[in-house]
Design a protein around this motif. Structure first.
Motif, short mmCIF file in Angstrom:
data_model
loop_
_atom_site.label_atom_id
_atom_site.label_comp_id
_atom_site.label_asym_id
_atom_site.label_seq_id
_atom_site.Cartn_x
_atom_site.Cartn_y
_atom_site.Cartn_z
N THR A 1 49.69 33.17 39.13
CA THR A 1 48.38 33.76 38.84
C THR A 1 48.40 34.55 37.53
O THR A 1 47.40 34.57 36.80
N THR A 2 49.53 35.20 37.23
CA THR A 2 49.63 35.94 35.97
C THR A 2 49.53 34.99 34.78
O THR A 2 48.82 35.25 33.80
N ILE A 3 50.23 33.86 34.87
CA ILE A 3 50.17 32.86 33.80
C ILE A 3 48.77 32.28 33.70
O ILE A 3 48.22 32.10 32.60
N LEU A 4 48.17 32.00 34.85
CA LEU A 4 46.85 31.35 34.85
C LEU A 4 45.78 32.23 34.22
O LEU A 4 44.91 31.73 33.50
N LEU B 1 40.98 36.22 37.94
CA LEU B 1 42.43 36.34 38.10
C LEU B 1 42.95 37.60 37.41
O LEU B 1 43.89 38.24 37.89
N LEU B 2 42.34 37.95 36.29
CA LEU B 2 42.70 39.18 35.60
C LEU B 2 42.42 40.41 36.47
O LEU B 2 43.25 41.31 36.59
N VAL B 3 41.25 40.41 37.11
CA VAL B 3 40.88 41.53 37.98
C VAL B 3 41.88 41.66 39.12
O VAL B 3 42.32 42.76 39.47
N MET C 1 46.06 34.43 31.88
CA MET C 1 46.23 34.44 30.42
C MET C 1 45.83 33.09 29.82
O MET C 1 45.13 33.02 28.80
N VAL C 2 46.26 32.01 30.47
CA VAL C 2 45.96 30.68 29.96
C VAL C 2 44.46 30.40 30.03
O VAL C 2 43.85 29.91 29.07
N ASN C 3 43.83 30.71 31.17
CA ASN C 3 42.41 30.41 31.33
C ASN C 3 41.55 31.20 30.34
O ASN C 3 40.62 30.65 29.74
N LEU C 4 41.84 32.49 30.19
CA LEU C 4 41.06 33.28 29.24
C LEU C 4 41.26 32.79 27.81
O LEU C 4 40.30 32.68 27.03
N THR C 5 42.51 32.47 27.46
CA THR C 5 42.79 32.00 26.10
C THR C 5 42.10 30.67 25.82
O THR C 5 41.44 30.49 24.79
N LEU C 6 42.22 29.72 26.77
CA LEU C 6 41.59 28.42 26.59
C LEU C 6 40.07 28.54 26.58
O LEU C 6 39.38 27.83 25.84
N GLY C 7 39.54 29.43 27.43
CA GLY C 7 38.09 29.63 27.46
C GLY C 7 37.57 30.12 26.13
O GLY C 7 36.54 29.65 25.62
N LEU C 8 38.29 31.07 25.51
CA LEU C 8 37.89 31.57 24.20
C LEU C 8 38.00 30.48 23.13
O LEU C 8 37.10 30.30 22.31
N CYS C 9 39.11 29.75 23.18
CA CYS C 9 39.31 28.69 22.18
C CYS C 9 38.26 27.59 22.31
O CYS C 9 37.83 27.02 21.30
N SER C 10 37.85 27.30 23.54
CA SER C 10 36.89 26.21 23.74
C SER C 10 35.56 26.46 23.06
O SER C 10 34.84 25.53 22.72
N PHE D 1 42.63 20.61 30.87
CA PHE D 1 43.46 21.80 31.11
C PHE D 1 42.93 22.60 32.30
O PHE D 1 43.71 23.14 33.09
N MET D 2 41.60 22.69 32.43
CA MET D 2 41.04 23.42 33.56
C MET D 2 41.37 22.71 34.88
O MET D 2 41.65 23.36 35.89
N GLY D 3 41.36 21.37 34.84
CA GLY D 3 41.75 20.63 36.03
C GLY D 3 43.19 20.91 36.43
O GLY D 3 43.50 21.07 37.61
N LEU D 4 44.07 21.02 35.43
CA LEU D 4 45.47 21.36 35.71
C LEU D 4 45.58 22.78 36.27
O LEU D 4 46.34 23.03 37.21
N ALA D 5 44.82 23.71 35.67
CA ALA D 5 44.83 25.10 36.16
C ALA D 5 44.35 25.17 37.59
O ALA D 5 44.90 25.90 38.43
N TRP D 6 43.31 24.40 37.90
CA TRP D 6 42.78 24.36 39.27
C TRP D 6 43.84 23.82 40.23
O TRP D 6 44.02 24.33 41.33
N GLY D 7 44.57 22.78 39.78
CA GLY D 7 45.63 22.23 40.62
C GLY D 7 46.74 23.23 40.87
O GLY D 7 47.25 23.34 41.99
#
Length: 724
Positions: free
Chosen positions: A467-470, A561-563, A472-481, A497-503
């Motif tokens: 969850t810690t990795i997710l 996840l950050l919260v 950071m990854v989700n927020l970073t990818l969301g901003l980049c998108s 990438f979101m599908g992988l994160a969901w998995g």
């Protein structure tokens, strides 16, 4: 026009009074607020006035569509059922002692009321989770005598008795386990009428989504592509440094495989080691040492590790008052006058200030260290009692007289022997000793031991901070998108990438399910993970037809996840409270979390609208228009799921506690949230909501009620739902 204005005032007044009532309950008691505030005649009268005005306005508007009539009628029926409960229901408590017949029960005022039968307690028992630590269920075995009929029944959590016009449910019990308190509820009129209202509401809410003439279906037909964007951010910090005497990583890891009773369940010692290190240091990694090295370091080299700067003092004010650094050695808390926190502790225990909490937090860490070095917390040794029950003991516990002397000596001496081998550096012999302890646990632990699959799942869960990795990854990818919105071919990679994160998040939730044996939705941390999972799931389903849902899903799930990561939520896996062992829990929480996920997306739509509305570029103007449509598409299923979730929760409460509505802060604020967002479903009655700017501004403000429902109740108001 006058009716509408008066109705609006009454509606707002009801919402405000309900919010006020929960605050009154905070500073008095939930029970007092339910009786003296929510149960007051003027509060009931205000609801009656609101219903009368609502019916009058409904008739004035000449609404003829059967589905709308049914939906609004359901609320009238529910409130009628509530009125009947308020006026006719009888509630009380009956105290039973084993073998003594009882024919009356006591009301809240202390009056004695007759039962329609004679009631006798045959036996009260508590069943425990493995390790004899946490209660799994409470049950009263009773006999009911009516005329010449004799009936035997077991009243337990989520298992009530219904008969002869009354219902009995498990409430409490005597300390000597020979007495039980059963709550009595007689509500023959209110419950059936209310359930009819629930049934009508379910039909109306679902019909709102499938009705071809309904607003939701019209919105679906208006556009095939929706767009949105939002902003989020975060960084993460880690720290290095020096060394202590410790076991090798391999030997410490073998210790980590030993089982311990911790948090009311049996788990690997490495789980306790991780929590131990995080509690002391604020992170599960101290310098280059693994959590198991830190734990065994304090266990075998306490004098050296007590000098290590591992204890974190969070409060800056406390550090300044006691002249401490942020990270101190535990020995720093002992001076010439003894324990330097001692003079402040008694006063701190009677206060609620931040300074007092910080002081007690540091003291808790020291008490944990003391318990470890003495061995009090190390419940490592199972023993099968003569009646076949498996109990677990620490080396400092008082051992049963029935335990063989050889086994007692083994329990008392094995850690001392391990200590000697550790100091001698004889890791091979120490590993053999640990393996023997593991075999001992398997031999005596019996059915209390976790399955091999559960142990593998927990080991994997402990070693990968998914969850810690997710977050950071989700927020970073969301901003980049956001920067690839116009590049469709590249933007699709973010969806992948979101599908992988969901998995990965699905895998994480599955691990928690395997470890604890129950669906992971029993506390605030798990529901935040579920909420993030649902947001990504909805986003994946809709991203092909509603463009930019990938950005929505990544940012919002990352935020959730950050919260869960930085908030005060406890990620520890613990057994459920007995009352939560109900199949309705999974349904209730799943539906409510889906509603929260969808309402969160209306909030993101509103933020995105205000971020783009100031631009006069054609693309941004179109995006702002589409955001309103997108938000409304989220709103309708959100209201359906929120309504269903609230009233399924009421049914669960009726089964578990014998009352479908008790004005608990969580259920009260859920109703407030429902009523606040329901305003958005009436744009024809409130034309200003047809203006996108007003609509989105309202969504931003309405989201505060959701935050209060989810976080504010847990951390400020408390109540029966405070475990969530």
């Amino acid at each position: 026009m006058r009716i509408k204005k008066t109705l609006s005032i009454v509606y707002l007044l009801l919402i405000a009074l309900m919010a006020l009532g929960t605050i009154v309950g905070k500073y008095t008691s939930v029970e007092m607020a339910a009786d003296q505030f929510f149960g007051a005649w003027w509060f009931t009268l205000l609801w009656a006035v609101g219903v009368a005005l609502g019916v009058a306005y409904f008739i004035q508007q000449r609404v003829r569509r059967p589905l709308l009539v049914l939906l609004h009628l359901s609320f009238v029926v529910i409130l009628l059922g509530a009125l009947l409960t308020h006026l006719t229901a009888k509630k009380g408590i009956v105290h039973l002692r084993q073998g003594k017949p009882v024919t009356t029960y006591s009301t809240k005022t202390g009056e004695q009321q007759p039962l329609p039968f004679t009631l006798k307690l045959n036996r009260f028992r508590v069943s425990y989770h493995a390790g004899n630590m946490a209660a799994m269920d409470y049950a009263s075995e009773i006999t009911i005598l009516h005329d010449k009929q004799v009936e035997h029944y077991q009243v337990a959590m989520n298992k009530i008795y219904t008969g002869y016009g009354v219902r009995l449910y498990q409430s409490s019990f005597d300390d000597d386990m020979r007495g039980s308190y059963l709550a009595v509820n007689a509500d023959p009129y209110g419950i059936p009428v209310t359930y009819v209202g629930y049934a009508l509401l379910f039909i109306g809410l679902v019909g709102m989504l499938v009705d071809k003439r309904g607003r939701f279906r019209q919105l679906l037909r208006q556009s095939k592509a929706q767009r949105a964007a939002i902003v989020g951010l975060l960084l993460c910090i880690f720290a290095p440094t020096h060394a202590q005497t410790a076991l090798s990583q391999a030997t410490a890891a073998e210790f980590g495989k030993v089982l311990i009773v911790y948090n009311g369940r049996i788990c690997p010692l490495e789980t306790f080691a991780i929590d131990f290190t995080k509690k002391l240091y604020g992170s599960q990694q101290y310098q280059d040492y693994t959590p198991c090295q830190v734990l065994t370091g304090f266990l075998f080299w306490p004098s050296e590790w007590m000098k290590a700067p591992i204890l974190k003092v969070k409060s800056k004010a406390l550090r300044e008052q006691l002249q401490l650094n942020e990270y101190i050695s535990p020995m720093r808390l002992f001076g010439q006058q003894g324990y330097i926190l001692g003079p402040y502790l008694q006063e701190a225990q009677n206060q609620q200030s931040n300074m007092a909490k910080a002081l007690l937090d540091v003291d808790d860490k020291m008490m944990l260290l003391m318990s470890l070095t003495k061995g009090d917390v190390l419940k490592l040794y199972p023993y099968v009692t003569p009646n076949g029950q498996v109990d677990w003991f620490a080396p400092t516990d008082k051992l049963p007289r029935t335990m063989p002397v050889a086994q007692q000596k083994y329990i008392r001496s094995i850690l001392n022997l391990a200590n000697q081998l550790a100091h001698q550096g004889r890791n091979d012999m120490l590993n053999d000793l640990v393996h023997k302890l593991q075999r001992y646990q398997v031999y005596y632990g019996g059915t209390t031991l976790p399955s091999p699959l559960a142990l593998k799942a927990e080991h994997l869960y402990n070693h990968f901070p998914f969850t810690t990795i997710l977050f950071m990854v989700n927020l970073t990818l969301g901003l980049c998108s956001i920067f690839f919105l116009a590049q469709r071919k590249r933007y699709v990679y973010f969806t992948i990438f979101m599908g992988l994160a969901w998995g990965i998040l699905t895998f994480t939730l599955a691990l928690r399910w395997i470890i604890n044996g129950t669906i992971p939705m029993a506390n605030g941390y798990e529901t935040m993970l579920l909420l993030s999972w649902l947001i990504m799931f909805v986003s994946l389903l809709t991203t092909r037809t509603l463009k930019l849902m990938t950005t929505f899903g990544l940012l919002m799930s990352g935020f959730m996840l950050l919260v869960s990561h930085i908030g005060e939520m406890d990620p520890n896996i613990t057994p459920r409270m007995p009352v939560l062992n109900s199949p309705l829990l999974s349904i209730h929480v799943s539906i409510i979390m889906m509603a929260y996920a969808l309402l969160s997306l209306t909030f993101i739509s509103a933020l995105a609208y205000f971020l783009t509305s100031r631009s006069h570029r054609k693309g941004m103007v179109q995006m702002s228009q589409q955001l309103t449509l997108l938000s409304q598409l989220f709103l309708y299923p959100a209201m359906t799921t929120l309504g269903l979730g609230i009233f399924i929760g009421a049914i669960w409460a009726n089964i578990s506690w014998g009352t479908y509505w008790s004005w608990d802060p969580k259920e009260t604020w859920a109703l407030i949230t429902f009523m606040v967002y329901a305003v958005l479903l009436h744009p024809h009655s409130l034309p200003s909501l047809q203006r996108p700017r007003i609509y989105h501004l309202y969504c931003l403000c309405a989201f505060l009620t959701l935050l209060m429902t989810y976080f504010g109740v847990n951390y400020f108001l408390g109540g029966m739902h405070s475990y969530a």
